[in-house]
Design an enzyme around this catalytic site. Sequence first.
Site, PDB file in Angstrom:
ATOM      1  N   GLU A  23     -10.279  -8.570  -0.272  1.00  0.00           N
ATOM      2  CA  GLU A  23      -8.843  -8.416  -0.523  1.00  0.00           C
ATOM      3  C   GLU A  23      -8.137  -7.959   0.750  1.00  0.00           C
ATOM      4  O   GLU A  23      -8.779  -7.547   1.712  1.00  0.00           O
ATOM      5  CB  GLU A  23      -8.615  -7.393  -1.634  1.00  0.00           C
ATOM      6  CG  GLU A  23      -9.205  -6.028  -1.323  1.00  0.00           C
ATOM      7  CD  GLU A  23      -8.496  -4.895  -2.027  1.00  0.00           C
ATOM      8  OE1 GLU A  23      -7.288  -4.755  -1.784  1.00  0.00           O
ATOM      9  OE2 GLU A  23      -9.147  -4.149  -2.770  1.00  0.00           O
ATOM     10  N   LYS A 157     -10.797   3.061  -9.877  1.00  0.00           N
ATOM     11  CA  LYS A 157     -10.251   4.221  -9.174  1.00  0.00           C
ATOM     12  C   LYS A 157     -10.137   5.400 -10.142  1.00  0.00           C
ATOM     13  O   LYS A 157      -9.718   5.238 -11.286  1.00  0.00           O
ATOM     14  CB  LYS A 157      -8.897   3.869  -8.565  1.00  0.00           C
ATOM     15  CG  LYS A 157      -9.000   2.782  -7.492  1.00  0.00           C
ATOM     16  CD  LYS A 157      -7.649   2.471  -6.892  1.00  0.00           C
ATOM     17  CE  LYS A 157      -7.787   1.450  -5.762  1.00  0.00           C
ATOM     18  NZ  LYS A 157      -8.024   0.084  -6.230  1.00  0.00           N
TER      19      LYS A 157
END
EC number: 4.2.1.70
Length: 301
Positions: A23, A157
């Site tokens: 990414e 996360k």
Amino acid sequence: MNIVFSKEVESALKHKRPVVALESTIITHGMPYPKNVEMALNVENIIRKQGAVPATIAIINGIIHVGLENDEINELAKLKDVIKTSKRDFGYVLANKKNGGTTVSGTVLVAQKVGIPVFATGGIGGVHRGAEITFDISRDLDELSTNNVLVVCAGAKLILDLGLTLEYLETKGVEVLGYNSDKLPAFYSSSSEFNVTYNVHSASEVAAIMKAKWKFTNGGIILANPIPEQYGLEYEYILDNINKAIEQAKVEGISGKKTTPYLLSKVLELTEGKSLEANIQLVYNNAKVAAQVAVEYAKQK
């Protein structure tokens, strides 16, 4: 659609050599300059050393790039007007010739379109805390459910609701494989109280699962790869600092796309830089494992 490939990636895809998608929001939004450039180039070299080809995906002046040259990574890292690009943003960014850093979901989308089945990132998005009120659920989870891409990450996360994220993934039919772990890694920490779907022990086993699943059905797979112990932070320590950051975000009225960058920046401040070093090391570790899996998958195909 206009997609530009680097020579290295184009050659690898043509000759069916292993490729790992990367990414670009980690470059454009995840880390300060020049740390972001240093990390991005190191990640690419780690992948090459394992025998695979790195393909950093980004949008530059409205053109999707699959694979970036070093100078392009450096330029992208310095740009200030880059749009965090997931599925909903592609039309606007491409039509208006904007610059875009692809999120996990945006990268998965492009990787599927160009035939790259392995993707390495830091951590995926997921169900935000309080989502039962806000409905704030990352596009990453839906994109994973429909595209045949393995995402190697250090879990979701820790600013998210990990339990609800796992429930949502189960609903969407996405298995979470723990790499030599029964527990879901919690990004900065190597473990959490949550169980993965299955514990797997080698790159070849993961490649075999990919092949078997996609022969039968469609959908993404998560390989949750714990941060190496020597770089990880204590679960309670990092959780306490994240909770403080979340409270401050509420006070300042931070929401939507701005939430994750704000929280990561605040946690960096509260941990006096420890979270950034952990973030870098877990990305390196994920890149290494992703490349090993890509090599094994190329053999099995």
